[in-house]
Design an enzyme around this catalytic site. Structure first.
Site, PDB file in Angstrom:
ATOM      1  N   GLU A  50      -1.900 -41.365  14.847  1.00 31.07           N
ATOM      2  CA  GLU A  50      -2.325 -40.511  13.742  1.00 31.07           C
ATOM      3  C   GLU A  50      -1.263 -39.431  13.571  1.00 31.07           C
ATOM      4  O   GLU A  50      -0.909 -38.743  14.531  1.00 31.07           O
ATOM      5  CB  GLU A  50      -3.682 -39.869  14.033  1.00 31.07           C
ATOM      6  N   ASP A  61      -9.775 -27.953  12.208  1.00 33.89           N
ATOM      7  CA  ASP A  61      -8.971 -28.010  13.429  1.00 33.89           C
ATOM      8  C   ASP A  61      -9.036 -26.714  14.210  1.00 33.89           C
ATOM      9  O   ASP A  61      -9.191 -25.628  13.637  1.00 33.89           O
ATOM     10  CB  ASP A  61      -7.515 -28.332  13.082  1.00 33.89           C
ATOM     11  N   TYR A 176     -13.955 -43.332  12.989  1.00 35.96           N
ATOM     12  CA  TYR A 176     -13.572 -42.242  13.896  1.00 35.96           C
ATOM     13  C   TYR A 176     -14.834 -41.437  14.194  1.00 35.96           C
ATOM     14  O   TYR A 176     -15.365 -40.761  13.319  1.00 35.96           O
ATOM     15  CB  TYR A 176     -12.519 -41.369  13.206  1.00 35.96           C
TER      16      TYR A 176
END
Length: 279
Positions: A50, A61, A176
């Protein structure tokens, strides 16, 4: 159409082991160091890569990946240069899948059609765009699928059985699973909870399920590899890159090789775990 991701996960399933999925931010801390790490990841054990698209406001994040985006942007990173990294990587590796991960804003800024054309030409295999829900599939997901790219969705501990079919509707390549609530790198997942979540997702889809967020050590990676089809490590690798910078933020000599050495320890944990579980 069979993609690199399809072929890679099928091959790993035949080998009886989980995928080791790595994340780095494109251009962190600079283009040359980033490319050196990227190019070395397959030999260090990465099965899928990724590559983060640097963005000024990566809201999902944690501090490590936020800082990596800032470092990359300070040193001239852009969407064009991120695609250049993939293009250079493809000069010597035509097998390892690369998934671009990030936010819609940089793609929108380039223009969806232009971005998809350039991404396909560079050798990108899939996209993870964390801030586009299934309700916006006509914006990017459906055009990406028509262009031949996998579109990978995130499922989370709060994605219940009513929501899951919508999340999975246009997902391809793999699912994911975000193993914790919160931002990247903020906590570590519990293997038992992960196994239960993976089993629940697999009741809805035949796709492989890779698990990420919070995996920091070879032992944690091994635990996840026993429960899922893939273990994703991002913040820990980004942290390893950050530790290789001098007081002025420049990569020290040998930085890439030391980072790749750390990646090898994580890869060993993933690969040996599933091999042992299969015996």
């Amino acid at each position: 159409m069979t993609t690199r991701l399809d072929r890679r996960f099928a091959a790993l399933k035949a080998e009886g082991r989980a995928a080791f999925v790595t994340f780095i931010t494109g251009g962190d801390p600079d283009f040359d160091t980033s490319f050196e790490v990227l190019k070395g990841l397959p030999a260090a054990g990465a099965d899928v890569i990724e590559l983060g698209m640097p963005f000024t406001d990566p809201m999902a994040d944690g501090p490590a990946i936020q800082a990596s985006s800032q470092r990359a942007l300070r040193n001239g990173a852009s969407m064009k240069k991120t695609l250049d990294l993939v293009r250079r990587f493809r000069e010597s590796d035509n097998e390892t899948p690369i998934v671009l991960m990030g936010y819609y804003n940089p793609i929108y800024h380039m223009g969806v059609e232009t971005f998809l054309t350039r991404a396909c030409e560079a050798g990108v295999d899939g996209l993870i765009v964390v801030d586009l829900p299934p309700e916006e599939d006509d914006e990017l997901c459906e055009p990406a699928m028509r262009a031949g790219l996998n579109f990978i969705r995130l499922a989370t501990p709060t994605t219940d059985d009513r929501r899951l079919p919508a999340v999975l509707a246009n997902t391809s390549g793999f699912v994911y699973y975000v193993s914790i609530t919160g931002i990247t790198g903020s906590a570590s997942p519990e293997a038992r909870n992960v196994a239960e979540a993976v089993a629940r997702i697999k009741r809805h889809t035949p796709l492989p399920v890779a698990v990420g967020f919070g995996i920091k050590t070879p032992a944690q990676a091994a635990d996840i590899a026993r429960a899922a089809d893939g273990a994703v490590v991002g913040s820990a690798i980004v942290d390893a890159i950050a530790k290789e910078l001098d007081s002025e933020g420049r990569a020290m000599p040998g930085a890439a090789e030391r980072v790749l050495g750390f990646v090898r320890t994580l890869a060993d944990g993933v690969h040996k775990a599933r091999a042992a579980a299969a015996e």
